[in-house]
Enzyme design. Structure first.
Site, mmCIF file in Angstrom:
data_model
loop_
_atom_site.group_PDB
_atom_site.id
_atom_site.type_symbol
_atom_site.label_atom_id
_atom_site.label_comp_id
_atom_site.label_asym_id
_atom_site.label_seq_id
_atom_site.Cartn_x
_atom_site.Cartn_y
_atom_site.Cartn_z
ATOM 1 C CG ASP A 123 1.207 -4.864 0.503
ATOM 2 O OD1 ASP A 123 0.477 -3.919 0.857
ATOM 3 O OD2 ASP A 123 0.749 -5.955 0.129
ATOM 4 C CG HIS A 154 -2.996 -4.297 1.481
ATOM 5 N ND1 HIS A 154 -2.030 -4.891 0.699
ATOM 6 C CD2 HIS A 154 -4.189 -4.711 0.982
ATOM 7 C CE1 HIS A 154 -2.607 -5.637 -0.236
ATOM 8 N NE2 HIS A 154 -3.917 -5.539 -0.088
ATOM 9 C CB SER A 195 -4.773 -8.292 -1.340
ATOM 10 O OG SER A 195 -4.662 -7.312 -2.328
#
Length: 735
Positions: A137, A201, A527
């Site tokens: 990520d 994220h 996600s």
């Protein structure tokens, strides 16, 4: 019980102190729990004891309402309103184990885990702390409370990875390894050459999968509760591949290369690839080699829904995860000067305290000096708005905006219509709400009905979504764009309004102009669904460390909770096998196993050549049989998918083999559910096992016609009275 207790606490009204304490001292009081260990079983004497203890701390007269509750049935303790000084004094009293603030913990982060029936107190394997989840990520913020390593021993001996430590980054016994990748070497100004999270994220997804318990987590009070991952004792290995410019394929593949060699057990990838060939797709390639080493790769399905075949991860050897809603919802109301109130969608943490501001339509405020006209300003693009006209006002925009334009122009708020991804509500850098098209029209009428339109935007409020779970419009749909008769997505997991850890140096809205610093943030998307499935896979792995990736995947798919096609018209192409159910997945009864040879045979049937597959596998003896085709139907997948023409007569056979992982001696009977027009038979219809690990085969025959319906859903459940092993059967008309 906990919810009732919360309601009780919230309704308690503490009256004015009568013993001389000042009102200021009373305002300083907080609710504390005084824990005193085991119960003496004498309820009357304990209540008196608690009152006496309070009296000694607070003075001769106990303030009315100070003693809120006594614990006296199963353990000893009480709840009281205390100042910090009084709480400190109480902690030193004989018989007191601990004194700590009482925090609202009814809504968990991830309320998502409770919503799918996976509470904190589930049975856990002693091997959970040996499980390593590799997260590919944008990096991680290691100082988040979600990654505290208290109580964790050193990394498992199988771990072979490293930590790229630096002045601003270090690992611990939770984050046992971390690396960053930038194959082109072109770093932007301000980018950290370390695994430090560049976008937020990665921190969010990692904590949703394996974050430790953090009480009192929220986004400015929204989503208040205990943040936790699905496997809070598992370890994390971080592979940073995403930067300001995006995530390069070269870096993604490098991360897979390392993760597989490092010894991770599960790989979690909340990224997408648009390549329409299994071996031109870096995530599919990486996942294939991970599978060969016994590692399951969990991937996000993509946020391109509701269009069909919009999936971005769809290889048969990986787990493709779509997003579902949960019963947590947020609404942001817009109040107009005519006292009309319209309920919109957003994550709005700002409180305008009902103050009324002028409203201006973006189309009436073009930045003409910047050569913009109303065709731009109506959508509030960039610097298309006139600052003199917009400053201090709420701007109404056509379409959807992240709010950057209005904010830079000095607006105090923004109201827009629609949403970029339907249920995918964003966090904005200023007060904002997105209205439905119907309410947008009403607002437009109001703006044209008065010379001085005004309004206000309320702070978001939590509410219950009674329709949940369902698949929101943003979640990508099947069929599989390469192999339509392999079900994708495989299943869904909570992905909407997920509260999880966040770096303090990245604003809540991820926009530089937004200066809010938060420890937790609320995001939506597949996600967010992916790490839920990654954690569920890790949970299963902790009980069955020798299971293959396909067996773990099968356990997740066959125990998933069925969902309603009436709410989701794309049916299984929206939700796959259903909503993930990790508690049952650990004990599925039967599994559909697939090994490397099976996948190679499948690829032969897909037209891949012997030479190519020999290169992929490194096995020069591997070859495709001449005329090898039709192997899609016989790949031992835990679902059955068949394409057909309208009113075409169907007669198709699927062959499957199941492995017994439930009771040694067990008899499973086939239970079928089929819609009108479709006849399904199973041969044999009874499977009798005499030992664990035994394999038995069967065939499913599908006959009939589908009419003109896009998707026709049926199911097969193998039931032995203890375990129910469910597989969806889908017949569809290609569009």
């Amino acid at each position: 019980m906990a919810l009732s207790w919360f309601l009780f606490l919230s309704l308690v009204i503490t009256s004015t102190l009568l013993n001389g304490h000042s009102s200021a001292a009373q305002d300083d009081r907080k609710t504390y729990i005084v824990y005193m260990g085991d119960s003496t079983k004498d309820e009357v004497s304990m209540s008196q004891l608690h009152a006496n203890m309070l009296q000694k701390v607070m003075g001769s007269d106990i303030a009315p309402g100070s003693l809120l509750h006594s614990y006296k049935r199963s353990f000893n303790g009480f709840v009281a309103k205390l100042t910090e000084k009084e709480a400190h004094q109480m902690s030193g009293k004989e018989g007191v184990v601990s004194v700590f603030p009482s925090e609202k913990q009814e809504l968990h982060t991830t309320r998502s885990w409770d919503f799918i029936g996976f509470p904190q107190q589930v049975k856990r394997s002693t091997l959970e702390s040996d499980i390593i989840i590799g997260v590919i990520d944008s990096g991680i913020w290691p100082e988040s409370a979600s990654f505290d390593d208290e109580g964790l021993g050193p990394p498992p001996s199988k771990w072979k990875g490293t930590c790229q430590a630096s002045a601003n980054f270090s690992c611990n016994n939770k984050i046992i390894g971390a690396k960053y990748y930038r194959s082109d070497g072109l770093f932007e100004k301000g980018e950290s050459k370390s695994p430090l999270d560049s976008a937020g994220h990665g921190t969010h997804t990692a904590s949703a999968a394996a974050g430790t318990l953090v009480s009192g987590a929220s986004l400015y009070g929204l989503g208040l509760g205990t943040a936790r991952g699905g496997v809070p004792s598992a370890r994390l290995a971080i592979y940073k591949v995403c930067w300001a410019i995006g995530c390069q394929d070269a870096d993604i593949l490098a991360a897979f290369d390392d993760a597989i060699a490092d010894g991770v057990d599960i790989i979690s990838v909340s990224l997408g690839s648009t390549a329409k060939d299994y071996f031109q797709n870096t995530i599919a390639i990486g996942a294939f080699h991970a599978m060969r080493k016994g590692i399951l790769t969990s991937t996000s399905a993509g946020n391109r829904g509701p269009d069909l075949s919009s999936l971005t991860n769809f290889s048969p050897w990986s787990l493709s995860v779509g997003a579902s809603t949960m019963d947590r919802d947020f609404s942001t109301s817009v109040q107009l000067g005519n006292n009309k109130i319209y309920e919109g969608a957003s994550i709005n943490t700002f409180d305008l305290k009902n103050k009324i501001f002028p409203i201006i339509y973006g189309g009436d405020a073009p930045n003409t000096t910047g050569n913009y006209d109303s065709s731009f300003s109506r959508y509030c693009y960039g610097d298309s708005l006139d600052k003199k006209l917009v400053k201090g006002k709420i701007v109404f925009c056509d379409g959807y905006t992240l709010g950057t334009g209005p904010m830079l122009a000095g607006a105090v708020g923004v109201v827009m219509s629609g949403g970029a991804f339907g249920k995918l509500a964003d966090t904005f850098p200023l007060p904002a709400s997105s209205l439905s098209l119907e309410d947008r029209a009403k607002l437009y009428v109001y703006l044209n009905s008065t010379r001085k339109p005004t309004g206000s935007i309320w702070k978001s409020k939590e509410k219950i979504d009674k329709l949940a779970p369902y698949v929101p419009s943003y979640s990508s749909r099947g069929p599989n764009p390469i192999t339509p008769d392999i079900l994708k997505p495989d299943l869904v997991a909570p992905g909407t309004y997920i509260l999880a850890a966040w770096p303090p140096y990245i604003s809540a809205s991820r926009l530089e102009e937004d200066k809010r610093v938060v420890a937790f943030n609320i995001l939506s998307g597949t996600s967010m669904a992916c790490p839920h499935a990654s954690a569920a896979a890790a949970y299963v792995k902790s009980f069955h460390p020798t299971w293959s990736p396909a067996a773990i995947k099968s356990s997740l798919m066959t125990t998933a909770k069925p969902m309603n096609a009436d709410v989701n018209p794309e049916a299984e192409f929206a939700y796959g096998s259903g909503l993930i159910n990790p508690l049952k997945a650990a004990y599925p009864g039967l599994v559909y196993d697939i090994d490397e040879v099976d996948y190679i045979n499948f690829l032969c049937g897909q037209g891949y050549t012997t030479k190519l597959l020999q290169i992929v596998t490194g096995n020069g003896r591997r070859s495709c049989r001449k005329g090898s085709n039709g192997t899609v139907a016989d790949l031992n997948y835990p679902a059955f998918v068949l394409s057909a023409s309208p009113l075409e007569s169907i007669n198709h056979i699927f062959n499957r083999t199941v492995t017994n992982v439930g009771s040694p001696a067990s008899t499973y009977k086939a239970n079928l559910v089929a819609p009108p027009g479709i006849k399904i038979t199973v041969n044999p219809s009874v499977l009798s096992f005499t030992s664990l690990g035994e394999k038995l085969s069967y065939a499913v025959t599908v006959q009939g016609t589908v009419g003109k319906k896009l998707v026709v859903s049926a199911s097969l459940v193998w039931d032995d009275g203890t375990y129910q092993v469910r597989s969806p059967i889908i017949v569809y008309i290609p569009t």
